[in-house]
Scaffold this motif. Structure first.
Motif, PDB file in Angstrom:
ATOM      1  N   LEU A  94       0.797  -1.263  -0.106  1.00 47.11           N
ATOM      2  CA  LEU A  94      -0.002  -0.047   0.135  1.00 47.11           C
ATOM      3  C   LEU A  94       0.893   1.309  -0.121  1.00 47.11           C
ATOM      4  O   LEU A  94       0.617   2.155  -0.664  1.00 47.11           O
ATOM      5  CB  LEU A  94      -1.192   0.105   1.229  1.00 47.11           C
ATOM      6  CG  LEU A  94      -2.148  -1.167   1.076  1.00 47.11           C
ATOM      7  CD1 LEU A  94      -2.984  -1.069   2.635  1.00 47.11           C
ATOM      8  CD2 LEU A  94      -3.064  -0.429   0.005  1.00 47.11           C
ATOM      9  N   GLU A  95       1.788   1.149   0.481  1.00 41.92           N
ATOM     10  CA  GLU A  95       2.960   2.353   0.540  1.00 41.92           C
ATOM     11  C   GLU A  95       3.351   2.515  -0.701  1.00 41.92           C
ATOM     12  O   GLU A  95       3.470   3.981  -1.305  1.00 41.92           O
ATOM     13  CB  GLU A  95       3.984   1.907   1.383  1.00 41.92           C
ATOM     14  CG  GLU A  95       3.764   2.229   2.981  1.00 41.92           C
ATOM     15  CD  GLU A  95       4.855   1.726   3.926  1.00 41.92           C
ATOM     16  OE1 GLU A  95       5.881   1.323   3.334  1.00 41.92           O
ATOM     17  OE2 GLU A  95       4.744   1.903   5.094  1.00 41.92           O
ATOM     18  N   VAL A  96       3.705   1.749  -1.375  1.00 41.90           N
ATOM     19  CA  VAL A  96       3.994   1.792  -2.873  1.00 41.90           C
ATOM     20  C   VAL A  96       2.735   2.048  -3.798  1.00 41.90           C
ATOM     21  O   VAL A  96       3.114   3.050  -4.717  1.00 41.90           O
ATOM     22  CB  VAL A  96       4.626   0.267  -3.489  1.00 41.90           C
ATOM     23  CG1 VAL A  96       5.015   0.753  -5.124  1.00 41.90           C
ATOM     24  CG2 VAL A  96       5.806   0.019  -2.779  1.00 41.90           C
ATOM     25  N   LEU A 100       2.630   5.476  -6.314  1.00 42.62           N
ATOM     26  CA  LEU A 100       2.445   5.418  -7.512  1.00 42.62           C
ATOM     27  C   LEU A 100       1.099   6.006  -8.340  1.00 42.62           C
ATOM     28  O   LEU A 100       0.921   6.523  -8.953  1.00 42.62           O
ATOM     29  CB  LEU A 100       2.692   4.017  -8.132  1.00 42.62           C
ATOM     30  CG  LEU A 100       3.981   3.078  -8.093  1.00 42.62           C
ATOM     31  CD1 LEU A 100       3.730   1.726  -8.420  1.00 42.62           C
ATOM     32  CD2 LEU A 100       5.047   3.899  -8.591  1.00 42.62           C
ATOM     33  N   GLU A 101      -0.145   5.724  -7.580  1.00 44.84           N
ATOM     34  CA  GLU A 101      -1.255   5.734  -7.977  1.00 44.84           C
ATOM     35  C   GLU A 101      -1.692   7.268  -8.182  1.00 44.84           C
ATOM     36  O   GLU A 101      -2.485   7.885  -8.931  1.00 44.84           O
ATOM     37  CB  GLU A 101      -2.462   5.129  -7.181  1.00 44.84           C
ATOM     38  CG  GLU A 101      -2.271   3.657  -7.404  1.00 44.84           C
ATOM     39  CD  GLU A 101      -3.687   2.926  -7.215  1.00 44.84           C
ATOM     40  OE1 GLU A 101      -4.542   3.537  -7.776  1.00 44.84           O
ATOM     41  OE2 GLU A 101      -3.576   1.792  -6.849  1.00 44.84           O
ATOM     42  N   PRO A 102      -0.931   8.233  -7.003  1.00 47.53           N
ATOM     43  CA  PRO A 102      -1.294   9.443  -7.421  1.00 47.53           C
ATOM     44  C   PRO A 102      -0.458  10.219  -8.567  1.00 47.53           C
ATOM     45  O   PRO A 102      -1.176  10.991  -9.342  1.00 47.53           O
ATOM     46  CB  PRO A 102      -0.244  10.271  -6.075  1.00 47.53           C
ATOM     47  CG  PRO A 102      -0.928   9.215  -4.993  1.00 47.53           C
ATOM     48  CD  PRO A 102      -0.718   7.840  -5.774  1.00 47.53           C
ATOM     49  N   ALA A 103       0.581   9.685  -8.730  1.00 46.92           N
ATOM     50  CA  ALA A 103       1.175   9.913 -10.127  1.00 46.92           C
ATOM     51  C   ALA A 103       0.453   9.604 -11.442  1.00 46.92           C
ATOM     52  O   ALA A 103       0.335  10.325 -12.258  1.00 46.92           O
ATOM     53  CB  ALA A 103       2.819   9.252 -10.158  1.00 46.92           C
ATOM     54  N   ALA A 104      -0.078   8.495 -11.425  1.00 43.32           N
ATOM     55  CA  ALA A 104      -0.826   8.000 -12.485  1.00 43.32           C
ATOM     56  C   ALA A 104      -2.035   8.839 -12.570  1.00 43.32           C
ATOM     57  O   ALA A 104      -2.454   9.321 -13.863  1.00 43.32           O
ATOM     58  CB  ALA A 104      -1.239   6.504 -12.486  1.00 43.32           C
ATOM     59  N   SER A 105      -2.582   9.313 -11.466  1.00 38.00           N
ATOM     60  CA  SER A 105      -3.891  10.048 -11.642  1.00 38.00           C
ATOM     61  C   SER A 105      -3.465  11.613 -12.082  1.00 38.00           C
ATOM     62  O   SER A 105      -4.120  11.960 -12.988  1.00 38.00           O
ATOM     63  CB  SER A 105      -4.464  10.175 -10.176  1.00 38.00           C
ATOM     64  OG  SER A 105      -4.972   8.890  -9.587  1.00 38.00           O
ATOM     65  N   ALA A 157       1.473   1.353 -15.547  1.00 38.31           N
ATOM     66  CA  ALA A 157       0.182   0.890 -15.593  1.00 38.31           C
ATOM     67  C   ALA A 157       0.319  -0.651 -15.223  1.00 38.31           C
ATOM     68  O   ALA A 157      -0.713  -1.040 -14.510  1.00 38.31           O
ATOM     69  CB  ALA A 157      -0.457   0.985 -17.082  1.00 38.31           C
ATOM     70  N   SER A 158       1.294  -1.369 -15.609  1.00 41.75           N
ATOM     71  CA  SER A 158       1.374  -2.701 -15.233  1.00 41.75           C
ATOM     72  C   SER A 158       1.974  -2.798 -13.689  1.00 41.75           C
ATOM     73  O   SER A 158       1.552  -3.828 -13.007  1.00 41.75           O
ATOM     74  CB  SER A 158       2.815  -3.158 -16.033  1.00 41.75           C
ATOM     75  OG  SER A 158       2.302  -3.401 -17.511  1.00 41.75           O
ATOM     76  N   LEU A 159       2.741  -2.027 -13.077  1.00 41.86           N
ATOM     77  CA  LEU A 159       3.066  -1.860 -11.816  1.00 41.86           C
ATOM     78  C   LEU A 159       1.822  -1.824 -11.017  1.00 41.86           C
ATOM     79  O   LEU A 159       1.776  -2.599  -9.991  1.00 41.86           O
ATOM     80  CB  LEU A 159       3.993  -0.771 -11.441  1.00 41.86           C
ATOM     81  CG  LEU A 159       5.543  -1.005 -11.928  1.00 41.86           C
ATOM     82  CD1 LEU A 159       6.310   0.100 -11.707  1.00 41.86           C
ATOM     83  CD2 LEU A 159       6.098  -2.101 -10.956  1.00 41.86           C
ATOM     84  N   ILE A 160       0.947  -0.804 -11.244  1.00 44.02           N
ATOM     85  CA  ILE A 160      -0.387  -0.637 -10.481  1.00 44.02           C
ATOM     86  C   ILE A 160      -1.197  -1.663 -10.761  1.00 44.02           C
ATOM     87  O   ILE A 160      -1.572  -2.374  -9.616  1.00 44.02           O
ATOM     88  CB  ILE A 160      -0.689   0.522 -10.944  1.00 44.02           C
ATOM     89  CG1 ILE A 160      -0.111   1.799 -10.657  1.00 44.02           C
ATOM     90  CG2 ILE A 160      -2.361   0.861 -10.332  1.00 44.02           C
ATOM     91  CD1 ILE A 160      -0.444   3.070 -11.101  1.00 44.02           C
ATOM     92  N   ALA A 208      -6.114  11.016  -4.932  1.00 43.38           N
ATOM     93  CA  ALA A 208      -5.754   9.723  -4.893  1.00 43.38           C
ATOM     94  C   ALA A 208      -4.811   9.279  -3.652  1.00 43.38           C
ATOM     95  O   ALA A 208      -4.871   8.153  -3.216  1.00 43.38           O
ATOM     96  CB  ALA A 208      -4.690   9.520  -6.440  1.00 43.38           C
ATOM     97  N   ALA A 209      -4.368  10.205  -3.204  1.00 34.28           N
ATOM     98  CA  ALA A 209      -3.136  10.070  -2.193  1.00 34.28           C
ATOM     99  C   ALA A 209      -3.834   9.832  -0.798  1.00 34.28           C
ATOM    100  O   ALA A 209      -3.827   8.778  -0.292  1.00 34.28           O
ATOM    101  CB  ALA A 209      -2.206  11.149  -1.991  1.00 34.28           C
TER     102      ALA A 209
END
Length: 223
Positions: A94-96, A100-105, A157-160, A208-209
């Motif tokens: 979840l820390e990762v 990543l997800e805020p950056a993707a958003s 996208a693949s990482l997330i 997202a964060a």
């Protein structure tokens, strides 16, 4: 460096340098071992290790080939390892995701097509105002998958995608045990979507964060 590790490095160098390209067949084992100055046994172990992480494809009776090296193929190993994490170690995942997800958003708010954003909104509209937990989790996965794809970066996208699935159990557990969690998740999804639709990357990043941090903080207290 262990002999097998050295063999892995030598094969990796051949791929990175372009000497071996996606889809290429490796030379015969005896020839390659002699060329690299390695024993056939250490070369065989290196090939086995690289096939496990989907860099090489060993075809019985046909030879060994370099795979397509596409990100989604290579990152399968991330998902495989993540499936073995205990609940307390889900915090690390979840820390990762919170990174990543805020950056993707934010990236999606800048480059995601209007049609893709419209389809993203439909994922939320289909839930209505009071979704049950099963439908909410399914929509949650789809929502984040579409945003990651909309970032325009296939590696991100693949990482997330690979990091999202192992945390599903924690999200279901939270939705059942924490009062108001489902409604908050739905509201935060709408906030992220609205920021992306209005092309406000920093607002999308912030929401997202908040969204991922909520699950992380709940799990931190639970374990």
């Amino acid at each position: 460096m262990a002999i097998t590790d050295e063999a892995i490095e030598r094969i990796k160098e051949m791929i990175v340098s372009g000497e071996l390209r996606p889809g290429d067949r490796l030379p015969k084992e005896a020839d390659l071992a002699g060329r690299l100055g390695l024993s056939r046994n250490s070369l065989r172990e290196a090939v086995r290790a690289l096939s496990l992480v989907r860099v090489l494809d060993v075809r019985q009776g046909d030879g060994t080939y370099v795979t397509s090296l596409q990100p989604e193929l290579l990152l399968d190993a991330v998902s495989f390892l993540a499936d073995f994490h205990r609940d307390d170690n889900l915090l690390h995942l979840l820390e990762v995701r919170r990174i990543l997800e805020p950056a993707a958003s934010a990236m999606a708010a800048q480059v995601m097509s209007d049609s893709a954003i419209e389809e993203l909104g439909k994922v939320l509209e289909e839930l209505h105002d009071d979704p049950d937990i099963d439908r909410l989790i399914a929509a949650d996965l789809e929502f984040h998958r579409r945003i990651a794809a909309g970032s325009g970066n296939p590696v991100l996208a693949s990482l997330i995608d690979n990091l999202s699935a192992p945390t599903v159990r924690a999200r279901i557990w939270r939705g059942i045990s924490q009062e108001g969690a489902a409604a908050r998740t739905h509201e935060q999804h709408w906030a992220i979507f609205s920021a992306i639709r209005s092309r406000q990357p920093e607002l999308a990043r912030a929401w997202a964060a908040v969204h991922v941090a909520g699950v992380e903080e709940w799990l931190r207290q639970a374990v």
